[in-house]
Motif scaffolding. Structure first.
Motif, short mmCIF file in Angstrom:
data_model
loop_
_atom_site.label_atom_id
_atom_site.label_comp_id
_atom_site.label_asym_id
_atom_site.label_seq_id
_atom_site.Cartn_x
_atom_site.Cartn_y
_atom_site.Cartn_z
N VAL A 1 -3.45 8.84 6.84
CA VAL A 1 -2.34 9.32 5.99
C VAL A 1 -1.10 8.43 6.13
CG1 VAL A 1 -0.84 11.31 5.53
CG2 VAL A 1 -3.21 11.69 6.16
N LEU A 2 -0.97 7.76 7.27
CA LEU A 2 0.24 7.01 7.57
C LEU A 2 0.68 6.03 6.46
CD1 LEU A 2 2.01 7.36 10.02
CD2 LEU A 2 1.03 5.28 10.99
N PRO A 3 -0.25 5.27 5.85
CA PRO A 3 0.19 4.35 4.79
C PRO A 3 0.91 5.07 3.63
CG PRO A 3 -2.06 3.87 5.42
CD PRO A 3 -1.68 5.11 6.14
N LEU A 4 0.58 6.36 3.43
CA LEU A 4 1.22 7.10 2.34
C LEU A 4 2.69 7.39 2.64
CD1 LEU A 4 -1.63 9.65 1.48
CD2 LEU A 4 -1.15 7.47 0.41
N PHE A 5 3.08 7.22 3.90
CA PHE A 5 4.48 7.44 4.26
C PHE A 5 5.37 6.29 3.76
CE2 PHE A 5 4.70 10.88 7.60
CZ PHE A 5 3.40 11.33 7.40
N VAL A 6 4.73 5.16 3.47
CA VAL A 6 5.48 3.99 3.01
C VAL A 6 5.27 3.83 1.51
CG1 VAL A 6 5.83 1.50 3.36
CG2 VAL A 6 4.98 2.92 5.23
N GLY A 7 6.34 3.57 0.78
CA GLY A 7 6.25 3.41 -0.67
C GLY A 7 5.33 2.26 -1.04
N SER A 8 4.65 2.39 -2.18
CA SER A 8 3.66 1.36 -2.56
C SER A 8 4.33 0.01 -2.78
CB SER A 8 2.89 1.80 -3.80
OG SER A 8 3.77 2.05 -4.85
N THR A 9 5.56 -0.01 -3.30
CA THR A 9 6.23 -1.29 -3.55
C THR A 9 6.53 -1.99 -2.23
OG1 THR A 9 7.26 -0.24 -5.45
CG2 THR A 9 8.16 -2.35 -4.78
N VAL A 10 6.93 -1.19 -1.22
CA VAL A 10 7.22 -1.77 0.10
C VAL A 10 5.94 -2.37 0.68
CG1 VAL A 10 8.05 -1.25 2.43
CG2 VAL A 10 9.10 -0.13 0.46
N ILE B 1 -3.87 0.97 -1.56
CA ILE B 1 -3.06 2.14 -1.95
C ILE B 1 -3.95 3.37 -2.15
CG2 ILE B 1 -1.67 3.11 -3.84
CD1 ILE B 1 -0.44 0.33 -4.16
N ASN B 2 -5.10 3.17 -2.80
CA ASN B 2 -5.93 4.32 -3.19
C ASN B 2 -6.88 4.83 -2.10
OD1 ASN B 2 -4.66 3.87 -5.56
ND2 ASN B 2 -6.46 3.40 -6.77
N LEU B 3 -7.19 3.97 -1.15
CA LEU B 3 -8.19 4.34 -0.14
C LEU B 3 -7.86 5.65 0.61
CD1 LEU B 3 -10.90 3.33 0.86
CD2 LEU B 3 -9.74 2.04 2.64
N PRO B 4 -6.62 5.87 1.06
CA PRO B 4 -6.34 7.14 1.75
C PRO B 4 -6.64 8.38 0.88
CG PRO B 4 -4.52 5.62 2.04
CD PRO B 4 -5.45 5.00 1.07
N TYR B 5 -6.34 8.31 -0.41
CA TYR B 5 -6.63 9.44 -1.31
C TYR B 5 -8.13 9.70 -1.36
CZ TYR B 5 -1.85 8.74 -3.00
OH TYR B 5 -0.49 8.61 -3.09
N ALA C 1 -1.85 1.33 -12.67
CA ALA C 1 -1.09 0.57 -11.65
C ALA C 1 -0.06 -0.34 -12.32
CB ALA C 1 -2.05 -0.25 -10.81
N TYR C 2 1.14 -0.32 -11.79
CA TYR C 2 2.20 -1.18 -12.34
C TYR C 2 2.70 -2.20 -11.30
CZ TYR C 2 6.65 -2.86 -14.04
OH TYR C 2 7.68 -3.68 -14.41
N ALA C 3 3.19 -1.67 -10.16
CA ALA C 3 3.83 -2.56 -9.17
C ALA C 3 2.84 -3.58 -8.60
CB ALA C 3 4.43 -1.73 -8.04
#
Lengths: 291, 347
Positions: free
Chosen positions: A118-127, A170-174, A231-233
Motif C-alpha cells: 500500500v505504501l506507494p499509494l501514499f505518494v502521488g503518482s506525479t511524484v 502505479i496500478n500494481l498495488p490496486y 493515464a495522463y501524467a
C-alpha cells in the motif's frame, strides 16, 4: 396467522423505505454530477471550433469524422489501447502470485507486507514519476550502470517501455489488493481437499483456486485497464512529446489549441472505447465463473 | 421606529441596486488588483519588485491568480460574455495576447492610460499588450563539446550533431519561426514548404523534443544534447546555475520572444490594472527582472549594469532581430500545431 404476517410485511416495507431514503440522495447526487458534465461534453462535441469565438453552437459530426478519418488519431487510440492491454497483462502476471502468497501468508509479517504493497499509494503518482525520470534519464542510475558495464549507455527515458513500467508501478498495488481480497474468501480447506486427492500444486491452483479467484481477478484487470487507458501524467512525463496517448492529446487540444469541441469529442471517444472494451472483456470469462 | 416589513418592494430594490455604489465597498474593490500570472520565480519577482515596492505604498492590494498560460487564455475566452470577469491583468506571451486582442477581448493600451508606455522600445510596441520582458531565440551549445559554434540554423543539420540537437516541444511555433527565417528569410512564413522541409530535415537528424524548457537545460548538462534553440535569457540563467552553455546568434537573424501584460475588457478594476502595468514598466522593476531572470528590459530608461549587462550584451555585428507579425502568425497557431503533431512529434 394473518396477524403475524402483517407486521412482518410492514417491517419489510419500512426497511425498503429506509434503504431508499438512505440511498436516494447519494444516488441522485452521483447521477446528476456524472450525467450533467457528460451531457455538456456531448453538446460541446457537436459544436464547431472557431479561433475567435472559441465555439460556434451548431450540431455537426465533423469532430468525430475528423477523428475516425485521420490515421494519425486512430494510431493514437491504437497506442493507448495497446499500452493499456500490455500494462494490464503485466500487472496480472506480477500481481497474481504476489496476491496469492499474501492471502495465504500466516505470519506476523503479513501486516508489514500489506503495508509495503500500500505504501506507494501514499505518494502521488506525479511524484513517483519524477523518481522514475531520475532513474531513466540520460546519466541516470540505469544509464550510468549500463554504461559502466559495457561502455554504452541505455536510453530508457521517452520510450514505450518507460511508459508501461510507470503505469505498471502505479496500478500494481490496486491489482494485488483486489486479487488478494478475492483469494482470502476462498476456503483453504478446498485446496487441502484437492491436495489430499493427489493434485500437485500447479493443478490445485489451476483447477481450484483460479476458477474461484477469476471474478476478483477480472475486476482487478478491469480496474487496471481503465486506469491505464486514462493515464495522463505517466505518458506525458515518461513518454515525452513523441509518445502520444489519448489523455495528453485531448488536454493539448483543450488547452493549447483551445479546441473545446474536438477535445470533447476525444474525451467521449476515449470513454466509449474504454467502456466497450471493458464490456467485451466479460466475454473472456466463462459464464459459470462470472461474478 | 421603522418596521422592516413596512419597506416597500420598490424601495428595497432601489436600495439593493445602490449597494455597489456605496463608497466604502467601492473603495475596497478599487484597491484590489487580480493578476493572472505564471507561478515560480516570475510570480515571486513580480511580488518583490513590482507589487511590494511600488503598488503597496499606493494602497493597492494585489492578488496573484497563479496558473499556466493555456488555461488563462481559455478562461478569458470563456468569460468573454460576462460583464465582469475575474482578472484585472493577464500575463501572456505576445502571440497569445494578440490572439485575445484580435478576438476583441482586450482594452487597447496607450500612454494616456499607462504613462510608462512612452518609454517602451519602438520594435516592441503593440496596442494590445504592455511588453514586460523580451529575449532573443538563439542557438545554444555546450562549449565543452562544441569547439566551433554553429552560426546558422542549417548548421544543425550537420551529421556530427545527429541525435544531439534539442528543442522545446512547447516552443513549436518559435522553432517553426526560426526555420522560416532560415529557409525563406521571412519569420512569418511558418507554413511555407521550404520552412516545413527544413523542420523535417532537422527532425530526421535525430531532433530531441523536450516537454519543458528546463528539461533542455538538463539535457545540456547531462550531455544528452550538444546544441539547441533557446531564449538568450535561459542561457544566462543556466550559466548562473553552472550549466556549461553558450549562445550563438544566427547569421540569418533571431526571433524575439516577448512576454507582456494585457487588460481584459471586462476587468473589474481597469484603473488598478493600468497602475499595475505602469509599475511593471518602472526602470527599477525592469532592471531587477533582467538581473534575476536574464530577460531584457522593454523600456529605454532602464540601462543594465555589471555582470548582467555583460551577459546580455550583443556580439559585434549582431543586429538582425525579428518580431513576428502576430496578425499573420496568430491565426496559424492551430494549423501549425496540427502539422507539428503529425510530422515532427510523430515523424
Amino acid at each position: 396467522m394473518v396477524e403475524k404476517e402483517y407486521p412482518a410485511r410492514l417491517n419489510q416495507v419500512s426497511k425498503r423505505t429506509a434503504a431508499a431514503g438512505f440511498l436516494g440522495p447519494a444516488t441522485l447526487v452521483v447521477t446528476v454530477m456524472l450525467a450533467a458534465p457528460l451531457l455538456l461534453l456531448l453538446r460541446f462535441s457537436l459544436n464547431r471550433y472557431d479561433i475567435k469565438e472559441l465555439m460556434i453552437e451548431t450540431v455537426t459530426a465533423e469532430n468525430y469524422l475528423r477523428f475516425f478519418t485521420d490515421p494519425f488519431y486512430l494510431g493514437v487510440l491504437r497506442t493507448t489501447v495497446l499500452v493499456a492491454v500490455t500494462s494490464t497483462v503485466l500487472c496480472l502476471l506480477f500481481g497474481l502470485p504476489l496476491a496469492y502468497r499474501l492471502a495465504r501468508l500466516q505470519s506476523r509479517w503479513k501486516s508489514l507486507c500489506m503495508l509495503a504493497i500500500v505504501l506507494p499509494l501514499f505518494v502521488g503518482s506525479t511524484v513517483r514519476m519524477v523518481g522514475w525520470m531520475i532513474l531513466f534519464a540520460h546519466g541516470g542510475m540505469i544509464d550510468s550502470a549500463v554504461r559502466w558495464v559495457n561502455g554504452v549507455g541505455l536510453e530508457v527515458m521517452y520510450t514505450p517501455f518507460a511508459v508501461v513500467a510507470g503505469i505498471v508501478s502505479i496500478n500494481l498495488p490496486y491489482v494485488v489488493l483486489t486479487i488478494q481480497s478475492a483469494i482470502e474468501t476462498i476456503d483453504i480447506r478446498i485446496e487441502e481437499a484437492a491436495q489430499s486427492l493427489g493434485a500437485p500444486p500447479g493443478r490445485q491452483f489451476w483447477l481450484v483456486v483460479w476458477p474461484l479467484a477469476l471474478p476478483g481477478t477480472a475486476i482487478a484487470g478491469i480496474l487496471c485497464f481503465i486506469l491505464a487507458m486514462n493515464a495522463y501524467a505517466t505518458p506525458y512525463l515518461l513518454g515525452g512529446p513523441r509518445f502520444q496517448m489519448m489523455a495528453p492529446l485531448l488536454y493539448w487540444e483543450f488547452s493549447t489549441n483551445n479546441n473545446w469541441p474536438f477535445a470533447s469529442a476525444l474525451a467521449l471517444i476515449l470513454m466509449s472505447t474504454t467502456l466497450v472494451l471493458t464490456a467485451c472483456s466479460n466475454v473472456l470469462i466463462p459464464r459459470r465463473y462470472r461474478a | 421606529m421603522t418596521d422592516l416589513r413596512s419597506i416597500s418592494r420598490r424601495a428595497m430594490l432601489a436600495g439593493a441596486s445602490a449597494l455597489p455604489f456605496a463608497p466604502g465597498l467601492a473603495r475596497a474593490e478599487d484597491q484590489q488588483v487580480v493578476i493572472a500570472t505564471w507561478g515560480g520565480d516570475y510570480a515571486n519577482l513580480l511580488r518583490d519588485n513590482v507589487e511590494v515596492p511600488v503598488l503597496t505604498p499606493q494602497g493597492i492590494k494585489v492578488v496573484q491568480d497563479i496558473g499556466d498560460e493555456d488555461p488563462r487564455v481559455a478562461k478569458a475566452l470563456a468569460q468573454r460574455r460576462l460583464p465582469r470577469g475575474t482578472d484585472d491583468v493577464l500575463c501572456l506571451q505576445a502571440v497569445r495576447a494578440h490572439e485575445l486582442g484580435d478576438a476583441g477581448l482586450l482594452e487597447p493600451l496607450d500612454a494616456t492610460k499607462v504613462p510608462n508606455l512612452a518609454h517602451v522600445l519602438p520594435d516592441l510596441r503593440n496596442q494590445f499588450y504592455a511588453p514586460h520582458i523580451f529575449s532573443q531565440q538563439v542557438l545554444v551549445y555546450n562549449p565543452n563539446t562544441v569547439k566551433t559554434p554553429p552560426k546558422r540554423l542549417t548548421d544543425l543539420l550537420d551529421p556530427k550533431y545527429k541525435g544531439k540537437v534539442g528543442v522545446g516541444d512547447i516552443n513549436y511555433m518559435y522553432v517553426m519561426m526560426a526555420c522560416a527565417l532560415a529557409a525563406t528569410g521571412d519569420v512569418n512564413k511558418v507554413e511555407a514548404p521550404a520552412t516545413r522541409e527544413l523542420a523535417m530535415k532537422l527532425n530526421a537528424n535525430g531532433l530531441r523534443l523536450y516537454p519543458s524548457t528546463d528539461s533542455i537545460g538538463a539535457g545540456l548538462k547531462s550531455g544528452e544534447i550538444d546544441v539547441g534553440l533557446m531564449w538568450k535569457a535561459r542561457v544566462v540563467m543556466w550559466q548562473n546555475a553552472g550549466i556549461p552553455v553558450a549562445a550563438s546568434f544566427q547569421e540569418e537573424g533571431t526571433v524575439l520572444y516577448i512576454s507582456g501584460m494585457v487588460v481584459p475588457k471586462n476587468a473589474p478594476n481597469k484603473a488598478g490594472a493600468y497602475r499595475y502595468l505602469n509599475a511593471m514598466l518602472e526602470r527599477g522593476s525592469q532592471s531587477r527582472f533582467a538581473e534575476r531572470m536574464g530577460y531584457q528590459p522593454t523600456v529605454d530608461n532602464s540601462p543594465l549594469e555589471g555582470k548582467v549587462a555583460e551577459q546580455l550584451s550583443l556580439p559585434t555585428g549582431v543586429s538582425k532581430f525579428f518580431t513576428p507579425d502576430y496578425g499573420i502568425t496568430g491565426p496559424l497557431q492551430s494549423s501549425v500545431s496540427e502539422w507539428w503533431k503529425k510530422n515532427i512529434q510523430h515523424g
